[in-house]
Write a protein that holds these residues in place. Structure first.
Motif, short mmCIF file in Angstrom:
data_model
loop_
_atom_site.label_atom_id
_atom_site.label_comp_id
_atom_site.label_asym_id
_atom_site.label_seq_id
_atom_site.Cartn_x
_atom_site.Cartn_y
_atom_site.Cartn_z
N ALA A 236 0.84 -1.20 0.00
CA ALA A 236 0.00 0.00 0.00
C ALA A 236 0.87 1.25 0.00
N ALA A 237 1.89 1.23 0.83
CA ALA A 237 2.82 2.37 0.87
C ALA A 237 3.51 2.53 -0.48
N PHE A 238 3.81 1.40 -1.10
CA PHE A 238 4.45 1.43 -2.41
C PHE A 238 3.54 2.08 -3.44
N LYS A 239 2.25 1.72 -3.35
CA LYS A 239 1.29 2.27 -4.31
C LYS A 239 1.16 3.77 -4.13
N GLU A 241 3.43 5.77 -3.06
CA GLU A 241 4.65 6.44 -3.53
C GLU A 241 4.81 6.33 -5.04
N PHE A 242 4.52 5.14 -5.58
CA PHE A 242 4.88 4.88 -6.98
C PHE A 242 3.67 4.63 -7.90
N GLY A 243 2.50 4.47 -7.31
CA GLY A 243 1.30 4.32 -8.12
C GLY A 243 1.06 2.93 -8.67
N ARG A 244 1.91 1.98 -8.33
CA ARG A 244 1.68 0.62 -8.82
C ARG A 244 1.34 -0.28 -7.64
N SER A 245 0.42 -1.20 -7.90
CA SER A 245 0.08 -2.12 -6.81
C SER A 245 0.82 -3.43 -6.99
N MET C 1 -6.64 -5.35 4.33
CA MET C 1 -5.83 -6.26 5.17
C MET C 1 -5.80 -5.73 6.59
N SER C 2 -5.85 -6.62 7.53
CA SER C 2 -5.95 -6.21 8.94
C SER C 2 -4.64 -5.57 9.40
N ALA C 3 -4.78 -4.79 10.48
CA ALA C 3 -3.58 -4.19 11.04
C ALA C 3 -2.70 -5.28 11.65
N TRP C 4 -1.45 -5.01 11.75
CA TRP C 4 -0.55 -6.01 12.32
C TRP C 4 0.44 -5.30 13.21
N SER C 5 0.97 -6.02 14.15
CA SER C 5 1.99 -5.42 15.00
C SER C 5 3.29 -6.18 14.82
N ARG C 6 4.36 -5.53 15.21
CA ARG C 6 5.67 -6.13 14.98
C ARG C 6 5.75 -7.51 15.62
N PRO C 7 6.22 -8.49 14.88
CA PRO C 7 6.27 -9.85 15.44
C PRO C 7 7.35 -9.95 16.50
N PRO C 8 7.19 -10.89 17.41
CA PRO C 8 8.20 -11.06 18.46
C PRO C 8 9.52 -11.54 17.85
N LEU C 9 10.58 -11.18 18.55
CA LEU C 9 11.92 -11.67 18.18
C LEU C 9 12.36 -12.54 19.33
N LEU C 10 12.55 -13.80 19.09
CA LEU C 10 13.02 -14.66 20.17
C LEU C 10 14.19 -15.48 19.66
N PHE C 11 15.34 -15.08 20.07
CA PHE C 11 16.52 -15.89 19.78
C PHE C 11 17.55 -15.60 20.86
N PRO C 12 18.48 -16.50 21.05
CA PRO C 12 19.40 -16.34 22.19
C PRO C 12 20.46 -15.27 21.91
N VAL C 13 20.74 -14.50 22.95
CA VAL C 13 21.81 -13.51 22.91
C VAL C 13 22.54 -13.63 24.24
N SER C 14 23.83 -13.61 24.18
CA SER C 14 24.60 -13.65 25.42
C SER C 14 25.39 -12.37 25.56
N HIS C 15 25.27 -11.71 26.70
CA HIS C 15 26.01 -10.48 26.92
C HIS C 15 27.25 -10.70 27.77
N THR C 16 27.42 -11.91 28.23
CA THR C 16 28.64 -12.19 29.00
C THR C 16 29.67 -12.80 28.07
N THR C 17 30.91 -12.67 28.45
CA THR C 17 31.93 -13.34 27.66
C THR C 17 32.02 -14.77 28.17
N THR C 18 32.61 -15.61 27.36
CA THR C 18 32.77 -16.99 27.79
C THR C 18 33.97 -17.15 28.71
N GLU C 19 34.59 -16.01 29.05
CA GLU C 19 35.77 -16.10 29.91
C GLU C 19 35.42 -16.61 31.31
#
Lengths: 392, 187, 574
Positions: A236-239, A241-245, C1-19
């Motif tokens: 939608a944002a593309f359309k 900006e650029f007019g194409r779907s 199309m329905s509204a959507w929200s940012r999907p979760p990010l779940l992956f391991p991150v380590s902030h400590t060193t392995t020392e």
């Protein structure tokens, strides 16, 4: 501005306009022109990116994984055996939630040695967690690549932009190439949700044991589940900006059609001619172009095809032991409906065999005349002589 | 829609001629589509390229089987390649040759010929063994078909050709002047 | 199309060193840097640190390569020409393709140092206030002088001949050892402050006189009496060694026609090739089989290529005068069962002797001790070491060279002189009881040779005495590569001149040849241990590599990837 561009260069132009920061690449026909153009852009200064020549496609993907983990916009491209060699790292890129965009030129895998159009390579990667977008022509390829970056960065999933070998990759045609300023508005610099940063030392992706692995995978599935909506929003944002779907599914005259043809890739373009011609003769035929394959837009499929009396799916691929892959997935999406349309499955054009309008018209006729779908996919245009030889 | 098929050899600039012509037609207001025969390209081996032009957007994305015209960059190819395969009656066969082609005697085609090799050598394009004849053939085709206008051919050549731009433009102009014709024979 | 929200990010991150995870605690064995002895060095009678020489040479560090040789052997350019190089026979690389051309490389380095005018290192030892007299300026005496001088002892050499060098000067022909090379290497020894007195009778009177003036005397006069044939008419047989000596002093005459040379060792070959160069047609007559000849194989081959004939299984049994020459009676022989020493003896074959005419007959069967006092008497107070004997007491006498060495070679003579020098130094500094132990402690690996560097407690003293076997080498790092050979004069041209027959290796060839060396047991900073360590526990430090045992898990990858067996695993103690 409209200009005559090769399909491969529609993708490389989009990557250049997206101001990708890292490009890795390994040559393979029919993909090479994409990477070649980008390396030229890096060399002549028309793209401020680091080009990493690598010794294999596995490394090409590894390189952009490393680059994307630092929060930069990264791009690569491949095809066929190259994509197959990347397989391990495709899983990695997706589960690492890296918004990489990759151009993928559909080509058969050997043997027999074959450099021509066939969707088996990309479809074999359908379970790797990559978003897959199939393109109809060079304009579609450029638009989809730009949208791909926005989508990938919105949901933190990698995106594969897929074009047909030669029918798109090596074909020159007019393409509207947008202005850089407009692309910059549509695609601001990446704002990553995480990145490797020497100022904040951390290690990404250490081992995850049974207590957390399922949750990690579920979050990837959650991201896939919102990707279709995110694509719609990007389109939608593309359309604007650029007019194409650039919809995930495009329905043309499906509401009152007796038969709806479902196509992907460049066959859609030829099918439009056939449909036009059939309608001129009074036939009630609709066309459903499927762009989004992963995540599979099941809801959209049910909406477009749910009331069709007959659906004919044209697959340029085969899952051995089952049949056409798009047909399977469409049947699966429709099976929850109370009144399911019969789905006719056709396999055409493997390994670069041409699919002229006559073949599509024949599929239409065959669907109209049959009492019910065959239990298995129907292979169109097999040479009886060769099949007889195979039987001996 | 018009379909033009080009016959040449790998290394002769056949594909480049087709692309340059596509851009010239596009500049002249046409919708265009061009592609090589899909496969591996090897120097000296026969190659084909195809050009479609139309006033409407070109949707057709399958092979060219019944071209309206053919262009033969190397007359020797006619010995091994059936250059008139599928050619529509009344179509032009434009051949790089000093005189009218002998092997193509079918009366339903219009013949055109031009000594593009001599023109290329006169402009010092390529070498005696590998003259670069594609720009001359573009000029000859523009005259044969009556389109596009030479201004578009010249502009496309200046954009597409990496070196000796003016010599290539001159070759196209000379070929435009020198190309000769034999109309469809009366039955 | 329905509204959507940012999907979760779940992956391991380590902030400590392995020392935090001190993985060193998981270890049950640890890697240890344990440099070892290379088999070539153990086989070298002069105890040269060959693996290290080639390591420097391969990097183009020619000065350090030469210094490494010269620390143990002050005559590199000489030995690079005349040594019988037992090192190459011991070379592990022979089991992969071909041994390193150690001898040719030694000559290359020796010549480079002569060209550069590099002096011998003196090591600046403090003056001990002791004086030693050396009888004989042959290789053993010269070596003894060099090492004593480097250890702070004053040395005077007394030589009967007009010039120093001994067998190097008088016995070895110029086509094998140009005399200018010898002279310059001797000058370099003298430059350490060694006094040289030529034309001085070295006899018992000298001995008695020297005993009073010097703290010790070294006797290194070599063999001076030709070995006798004990056959009738022996007085008609010319002494080959004497012939060689006279050629060195300018004689250019030799008998015309066929000349017999009796013997199968290097002396016989030298005599025959010298005769050939002076116009004779020499025939070597040897009592055993060809394969039993003690001469170097390459010398035999060169002699034959130049035109020397060799006849075997013929024993001389009599010589008589003949018109224009001599009649030599030869008994055909046959090989017998091997004796207790494994050597095949020859016994008469039962055929009748044949009589042959020759223009002259030369003996080339070597020499022996010329006087009883040239070697130690069997006395209880004589300390016998591998390459020298030391008579202790009020007037210590050290015996060096051929009479006391197990093999009579230049390298053995040099090793002998060095051993005596170190023994006297210990005697002067620590007393007689310390000598045997000190000499034992500076041996090169399990071999008999001693090392000045080890004696001085320098880097080489840290090497384990175990020699590296071929199986210890990680040959993955050594692609097969051809051995480089120095080029030789064409035999036809060589036979007409006393010019040196072998040329030096070309510079590029020499470095490439040195690069073939495994450097057995010697770290050459290849850094494989650091590169391969999966835990990054190997650190480059100033004098080599250090392993961080807090994190080393003892996986052993470094020891496997060490190409040259420097690293080894050692079980953790309980």
């Amino acid at each position: 501005m409209r200009q005559v561009l090769e399909g491969s260069h529609a993708i490389s132009e989009a990557a250049r306009l997206a101001r990708v920061q890292v490009v890795s690449g390994y040559p393979i026909t029919p993909q090479t022109h994409i990477i070649e153009a980008l390396s030229q852009h890096c060399a002549d200064g028309t793209l401020a990116a680091r080009f990493i020549p690598v010794e294999s496609e596995h490394s090409a993907m590894s390189a952009v994984i490393g680059a994307a983990a630092t929060g930069v916009r990264a791009f690569t491209a491949t095809s066929s055996h190259g994509l197959a060699l990347m397989h391990e790292m495709l899983h990695w890129a997706a589960a690492a939630r890296l918004p990489i965009v990759m151009g993928e030129v559909n080509r058969a895998l050997g043997p027999g040695w074959n450099i021509w159009m066939d969707q088996s390579d990309s479809l074999a990667q359908r379970d790797t967690g990559w978003i897959q977008l199939y393109c109809e022509d060079a304009q579609d390829a450029l638009d989809t690549t730009l949208i791909g970056f926005r989508l990938a960065e919105a949901v933190n999933l990698p995106v594969m932009v897929i074009i047909d070998a030669f029918y798109i990759s090596h074909t020159y045609e007019p393409v509207d190439v947008p202005e850089q300023a407009a692309v910059d508005r549509f695609l601001p610099p990446p704002n990553p949700r995480f990145r490797l940063d020497p100022a904040d030392p951390k290690s990404l992706y250490p081992m995850v044991g049974p207590p957390a692995f399922m949750e990690m995978r579920r979050s990837l599935q959650d991201a896939m589940e919102v990707a279709e909506a995110a694509l719609a929003q990007a389109a939608a944002a593309f359309k604007t900006e650029f007019g194409r779907s650039c919809p995930p599914i495009e329905a043309d005259g499906c509401e009152d059609a007796e038969i709806v043809l479902v196509t992907t890739g460049s066959i859609t373009s030829t099918a439009r001619l056939v449909v036009e011609d059939l309608r001129a003769r009074g036939e009630r035929v609709g066309l459903c172009k499927l762009k989004l394959f992963r995540p599979f837009p099941a809801e959209g499929i049910r909406r477009v095809l749910g009331r069709a009396p007959r659906v004919a799916v044209i697959d340029r691929n085969v899952s051995f032991g089952v049949g056409g892959i798009f047909a399977q997935e469409i049947r699966s999406a429709l099976c929850s409906l109370e009144r399911r349309p019969p789905v006719f499955s056709y396999i055409v054009g493997l390994g670069g065999r041409d699919v002229p309008p006559e073949t599509i018209a024949e599929i239409y006729r065959s669907t109209r005349e049959a009492a019910a779908p065959d239990p298995e996919s129907r292979w169109v245009g097999l040479n009886p002589e060769l099949m007889g030889a195979a039987a001996r | 829609m018009l379909e033009i098929r080009f016959h040449g050899r790998g290394g002769q600039g056949t594909v480049l001629a087709s692309i340059s012509l596509a851009r010239a037609f596009f500049d002249a207001g046409w919708e265009v589509q061009t592609f090589p025969n899909f496969g591996v390209e090897r120097r000296g081996a026969p190659v084909e390229a195809y050009l479609r032009i139309d006033h409407a957007r070109i949707r057709l994305r399958s092979g060219v089987y019944t071209p309206d015209h053919v262009v033969v960059m190397d007359a020797k190819l006619t010995a091994t390649v059936e250059v008139t395969r599928g050619l529509k009656p009344g179509g032009w066969v434009l051949v790089n040759r000093p005189g009218p082609p002998e092997r193509i005697a079918l009366p339903q085609y219009r013949l055109a010929w031009v000594d593009a090799t001599a023109i290329a050598l006169s402009q010092r394009l390529g070498t005696a063994t590998h003259p670069i004849i594609n720009t001359a053939m573009m000029g000859a085709l523009a005259r044969t078909l009556g389109m596009p206008e030479m201004i578009h051919i010249e502009s496309a050549i200046r954009r597409e050709v990496p070196a000796k731009k003016e010599e290539n433009v001159a070759a196209a102009r000379i070929a435009f002047q020198q190309v000769q014709f034999r109309p469809v024979e009366e039955a | 199309m329905s509204a959507w929200s940012r999907p979760p990010l779940l992956f391991p991150v380590s902030h400590t060193t392995t020392e935090a995870n001190r993985t060193g605690a998981w270890r049950f064995a640890r890697p240890v840097f344990r440099p070892k002895t290379a088999p070539c060095a153990a086989a070298c009678p002069a105890g040269i640190d060959i693996a290290r020489v080639e390591m420097f040479a391969a990097r183009g560090r020619l000065h350090e390569a030469w210094q490494t040789i010269a620390r143990e052997n002050p005559l590199p350019a000489v030995c690079g020409r005349v040594c019988f190089h037992p090192c190459e026979a011991a070379c592990n690389r022979a089991q992969l393709d071909a041994p390193i051309a150690i001898n040719a490389l030694e000559r290359y380095l020796g010549d480079a140092a002569l060209a550069a005018g590099t002096p011998l290192a003196s090591f600046d030892a403090p003056d001990l206030g002791r004086k030693v007299a050396i009888a004989g300026a042959g290789p053993a005496g010269l070596a003894a002088a060099c090492f004593l001088a480097r250890l702070g002892v004053s040395v005077e050499i007394f030589e009967a001949a007009a010039e120093p060098g001994g067998v190097l000067r008088w016995g070895i022909p110029a086509y094998r050892l140009p005399k200018a090379v010898l002279a310059r290497e001797i000058e370099r020894i003298l430059a350490l402050g060694v006094g040289l007195h030529c034309n001085r009778a070295v006899d018992q009177a000298f001995l008695a006189e020297a005993a009073g003036r010097f703290d010790a005397v070294i006797i290194g006069v070599g063999f001076s009496a030709p070995v006798r044939l004990h056959i009738p008419g022996e007085d008609r047989v010319a002494d080959g060694l004497d012939f060689l000596r006279r050629v060195q002093t300018g004689q250019t005459e030799a008998p015309r026609g066929e000349v017999a040379v009796i013997g199968g060792g290097n002396t016989a070959i030298d005599v025959a090739r010298t005769l050939l160069r002076l116009g004779a047609r020499p025939v070597i007559v040897y009592r055993r089989r060809r394969r039993d000849m003690p001469a170097f194989i390459h010398e035999i081959a060169a002699a034959e290529a130049e035109g020397v004939r060799i006849e075997t299984l013929l024993a001389p049994v009599g010589v008589a005068a003949d018109a224009g020459g001599v009649r030599l009676t030869l008994q055909p022989m046959r090989p017998d069962q091997p004796g207790g020493d494994g050597r095949v003896r020859a016994v008469p074959a039962g055929q009748a002797p044949t009589v042959r005419h020759f223009a002259a007959v030369f003996s080339g069967i070597g020499a022996e001790v010329g006087a009883f006092w040239h070697r130690p008497a069997d006395e209880a107070e004589t300390l016998r070491l591998s390459h020298c004997a030391l008579r202790l007491g009020q007037h210590p006498i050290a015996y060096v060279g051929d009479p006391v060495t197990p093999a009579n070679s230049v390298a053995d003579a040099i090793g002998s002189g060095k051993q005596a020098a170190l023994a006297l130094h210990t005697l002067f500094t620590e007393g007689p009881r310390a000598v045997a132990r000190a000499l034992q402690d500076c041996r090169v690996g399990p071999g008999p040779a001693v090392s000045l560097e080890i004696y001085q407690g320098a880097e080489r003293a840290g090497r384990a005495s175990r020699t590296v076997a071929f199986a210890d080498i990680n040959t993955d790092y050594f692609p097969v590569a051809a051995r480089r050979h120095p080029s030789a004069l064409p035999p036809g041209r060589a036979a007409a001149t006393f010019d040196e027959t072998l040329e030096a290796l070309a510079p590029g060839e020499a470095l490439a040849e040195a690069g073939r060396c495994f450097n057995c047991g010697v770290c050459n900073d290849c850094d494989n241990c650091r590169i391969f360590c999966p835990d990054q526990t190997v650190q480059a430090v100033r004098d080599g590599r250090r392993i961080d045992l807090d994190y080393c898990k003892g996986c052993g990858v470094c020891t496997v990837e060490c190409p040259r067996a420097v690293l080894e695993m050692e079980e953790e103690s309980a």
